[in-house]
Design a protein around this motif. Structure first.
Motif, PDB file in Angstrom:
ATOM      1  N   LEU A 127       0.829  -1.203   0.000  1.00 59.88           N
ATOM      2  CA  LEU A 127       0.000   0.000   0.000  1.00 59.88           C
ATOM      3  C   LEU A 127       0.864   1.254   0.000  1.00 59.88           C
ATOM      4  CD1 LEU A 127      -2.811   1.358   0.261  1.00 59.88           C
ATOM      5  CD2 LEU A 127      -2.565   1.093   2.737  1.00 59.88           C
ATOM      6  N   PHE A 128       1.849   1.304   0.880  1.00 59.67           N
ATOM      7  CA  PHE A 128       2.711   2.478   0.971  1.00 59.67           C
ATOM      8  C   PHE A 128       3.620   2.607  -0.256  1.00 59.67           C
ATOM      9  CE2 PHE A 128       1.214   2.753   5.235  1.00 59.67           C
ATOM     10  CZ  PHE A 128       1.419   4.063   5.619  1.00 59.67           C
ATOM     11  N   SER A 129       4.093   1.509  -0.774  1.00 61.67           N
ATOM     12  CA  SER A 129       4.989   1.598  -1.930  1.00 61.67           C
ATOM     13  C   SER A 129       4.254   2.069  -3.178  1.00 61.67           C
ATOM     14  CB  SER A 129       5.690   0.267  -2.184  1.00 61.67           C
ATOM     15  OG  SER A 129       4.778  -0.701  -2.656  1.00 61.67           O
ATOM     16  N   ASN A 130       2.949   1.805  -3.268  1.00 62.06           N
ATOM     17  CA  ASN A 130       2.187   2.163  -4.463  1.00 62.06           C
ATOM     18  C   ASN A 130       1.369   3.439  -4.339  1.00 62.06           C
ATOM     19  OD1 ASN A 130       3.012  -0.003  -6.076  1.00 62.06           O
ATOM     20  ND2 ASN A 130       1.532  -1.348  -5.130  1.00 62.06           N
ATOM     21  N   CYS A 131       1.335   4.061  -3.185  1.00 60.74           N
ATOM     22  CA  CYS A 131       0.492   5.259  -3.029  1.00 60.74           C
ATOM     23  C   CYS A 131       1.199   6.483  -3.610  1.00 60.74           C
ATOM     24  CB  CYS A 131       0.133   5.472  -1.561  1.00 60.74           C
ATOM     25  SG  CYS A 131       1.476   6.098  -0.528  1.00 60.74           S
ATOM     26  N   CYS A 132       0.426   7.568  -3.756  1.00 57.75           N
ATOM     27  CA  CYS A 132       1.021   8.800  -4.286  1.00 57.75           C
ATOM     28  C   CYS A 132       1.298   9.827  -3.188  1.00 57.75           C
ATOM     29  CB  CYS A 132       0.122   9.409  -5.360  1.00 57.75           C
ATOM     30  SG  CYS A 132      -1.494   9.952  -4.789  1.00 57.75           S
ATOM     31  N   PHE A 133       0.699   9.638  -2.004  1.00 52.42           N
ATOM     32  CA  PHE A 133       0.848  10.627  -0.940  1.00 52.42           C
ATOM     33  C   PHE A 133       0.498   9.966   0.385  1.00 52.42           C
ATOM     34  CE2 PHE A 133      -0.151  14.381   1.584  1.00 52.42           C
ATOM     35  CZ  PHE A 133       0.761  15.314   1.117  1.00 52.42           C
ATOM     36  N   VAL A 134       1.094  10.467   1.470  1.00 57.71           N
ATOM     37  CA  VAL A 134       0.818   9.946   2.808  1.00 57.71           C
ATOM     38  C   VAL A 134       0.442  11.103   3.723  1.00 57.71           C
ATOM     39  CG1 VAL A 134       1.798   8.779   4.838  1.00 57.71           C
ATOM     40  CG2 VAL A 134       2.430   8.012   2.540  1.00 57.71           C
ATOM     41  N   VAL A 135      -0.665  10.931   4.433  1.00 57.52           N
ATOM     42  CA  VAL A 135      -1.018  11.820   5.539  1.00 57.52           C
ATOM     43  C   VAL A 135      -0.726  11.005   6.791  1.00 57.52           C
ATOM     44  CG1 VAL A 135      -2.828  13.137   6.701  1.00 57.52           C
ATOM     45  CG2 VAL A 135      -2.784  13.010   4.193  1.00 57.52           C
ATOM     46  N   ALA A 136       0.317  11.384   7.517  1.00 56.04           N
ATOM     47  CA  ALA A 136       0.823  10.558   8.611  1.00 56.04           C
ATOM     48  C   ALA A 136       0.436  11.132   9.968  1.00 56.04           C
ATOM     49  CB  ALA A 136       2.341  10.447   8.519  1.00 56.04           C
ATOM     50  N   THR A 137      -0.324  10.356  10.718  1.00 56.06           N
ATOM     51  CA  THR A 137      -0.564  10.675  12.121  1.00 56.06           C
ATOM     52  C   THR A 137       0.230   9.711  12.983  1.00 56.06           C
ATOM     53  OG1 THR A 137      -2.816  11.408  11.612  1.00 56.06           O
ATOM     54  CG2 THR A 137      -2.321  10.995  13.894  1.00 56.06           C
ATOM     55  N   ARG A 138       0.266   8.472  12.573  1.00 63.05           N
ATOM     56  CA  ARG A 138       1.039   7.453  13.293  1.00 63.05           C
ATOM     57  C   ARG A 138       2.503   7.509  12.858  1.00 63.05           C
ATOM     58  NH1 ARG A 138      -0.724   4.972  17.630  1.00 63.05           N
ATOM     59  NH2 ARG A 138      -2.939   4.559  17.598  1.00 63.05           N
ATOM     60  N   PHE A 139       3.383   7.310  13.820  1.00 59.51           N
ATOM     61  CA  PHE A 139       4.827   7.318  13.568  1.00 59.51           C
ATOM     62  C   PHE A 139       5.198   6.299  12.489  1.00 59.51           C
ATOM     63  CE2 PHE A 139       9.211   6.029  14.742  1.00 59.51           C
ATOM     64  CZ  PHE A 139       9.841   7.255  14.561  1.00 59.51           C
ATOM     65  N   HIS A 140       4.564   5.114  12.536  1.00 58.16           N
ATOM     66  CA  HIS A 140       4.849   4.058  11.549  1.00 58.16           C
ATOM     67  C   HIS A 140       4.626   4.565  10.126  1.00 58.16           C
ATOM     68  CE1 HIS A 140       3.342   2.209  15.248  1.00 58.16           C
ATOM     69  NE2 HIS A 140       4.135   1.187  14.986  1.00 58.16           N
ATOM     70  N   SER A 141       3.540   5.316   9.938  1.00 61.19           N
ATOM     71  CA  SER A 141       3.225   5.770   8.588  1.00 61.19           C
ATOM     72  C   SER A 141       4.228   6.823   8.113  1.00 61.19           C
ATOM     73  CB  SER A 141       1.799   6.302   8.515  1.00 61.19           C
ATOM     74  OG  SER A 141       1.628   7.392   9.386  1.00 61.19           O
ATOM     75  N   MET A 142       4.736   7.629   9.025  1.00 62.89           N
ATOM     76  CA  MET A 142       5.756   8.601   8.647  1.00 62.89           C
ATOM     77  C   MET A 142       7.030   7.866   8.195  1.00 62.89           C
ATOM     78  SD  MET A 142       7.476  11.702  10.818  1.00 62.89           S
ATOM     79  CE  MET A 142       8.542  10.630  11.767  1.00 62.89           C
ATOM     80  N   ILE A 143       7.418   6.848   8.959  1.00 64.33           N
ATOM     81  CA  ILE A 143       8.612   6.067   8.607  1.00 64.33           C
ATOM     82  C   ILE A 143       8.431   5.392   7.245  1.00 64.33           C
ATOM     83  CG2 ILE A 143      10.026   4.063   9.257  1.00 64.33           C
ATOM     84  CD1 ILE A 143      10.460   6.610  10.976  1.00 64.33           C
ATOM     85  N   LYS A 151       5.589  11.790  -1.033  1.00 69.41           N
ATOM     86  CA  LYS A 151       5.207  13.116  -0.568  1.00 69.41           C
ATOM     87  C   LYS A 151       4.364  12.888   0.669  1.00 69.41           C
ATOM     88  CE  LYS A 151       5.118  15.009  -5.192  1.00 69.41           C
ATOM     89  NZ  LYS A 151       4.256  15.534  -6.245  1.00 69.41           N
ATOM     90  N   MET A 152       4.530  13.763   1.670  1.00 67.72           N
ATOM     91  CA  MET A 152       3.895  13.453   2.940  1.00 67.72           C
ATOM     92  C   MET A 152       3.552  14.714   3.712  1.00 67.72           C
ATOM     93  SD  MET A 152       5.364  10.853   5.853  1.00 67.72           S
ATOM     94  CE  MET A 152       7.008  11.318   5.437  1.00 67.72           C
ATOM     95  N   PHE A 153       2.475  14.607   4.460  1.00 67.46           N
ATOM     96  CA  PHE A 153       2.074  15.629   5.415  1.00 67.46           C
ATOM     97  C   PHE A 153       1.893  14.928   6.748  1.00 67.46           C
ATOM     98  CE2 PHE A 153      -1.135  17.998   7.757  1.00 67.46           C
ATOM     99  CZ  PHE A 153      -0.595  19.269   7.718  1.00 67.46           C
TER     100      PHE A 153
END
Length: 163
Positions: A127-143, A151-153
């Motif tokens: 999921l993360f390798s194929n997405c175009c953007f991440v909205v990260a609230t959890r530390f795991h998702s930021m990593i 690209k990330m917020f």
């Protein structure tokens, strides 16, 4: 000597038609592959925070849920697919996902996906390798966003999400 017989001409035409058909099939397969790739890359991963063990944040829960619902509405409006990710059901992430989903209009709701992490890391990594953007609230998702150069917020609620 420079002329083709009718039989040779028909053979030539058959070979040319076969080559055209193969080229057309290859072009069609390439277009389908590009379309699939585009479809895969239109997902916006949104990790969701549960509030069960964060009583100090309870006053912000309603604003958080409204904001993430607004993000989902925006993501759909730009023809992308919001994917709400619940990393920790124990901490209340799934409850927050449901609160967000309950705020969405039916036409938006049926365009939102959700994923509950159940220990299968392959699904999350894909999921993360194929997405175009991440909205990260959890530390795991930021990593994971950093790992896959997305690209990330980040929405920081504790120091470990501030970088």
């Amino acid at each position: 000597d420079n002329f083709l017989t009718m039989e040779e001409f028909h053979k030539y035409q058959a070979v040319q038609n076969q080559l055209r058909a193969e080229a057309k099939a290859k072009a069609k397969a390439k277009a389908a592959k590009i379309e699939r790739k585009t479809a895969e890359n239109n997902k916006v991963v949104i990790s969701v925070l549960g509030f069960k063990f964060h009583p100090e944040l309870e006053n912000f829960k309603e604003d958080y849920v409204k904001t993430i619902a607004d993000v989902c509405n925006y993501v759909v409006s730009i023809d992308n697919v919001p994917v709400l990710v619940c990393f920790c059901e124990y901490e209340g992430d799934l409850e927050t996902v449901n609160d967000i989903l309950n705020r969405l209009a039916p036409d938006i709701l049926n365009q939102v996906e959700s994923v509950v992490y159940d220990g299968d890391t392959e699904i999350i990594l894909e999921l993360f390798s194929n997405c175009c953007f991440v909205v990260a609230t959890r530390f795991h998702s930021m990593i994971l966003g950093i790992r896959y150069s997305k690209k990330m917020f980040t929405i920081s609620y504790v120091y470990d999400l501030t970088f």
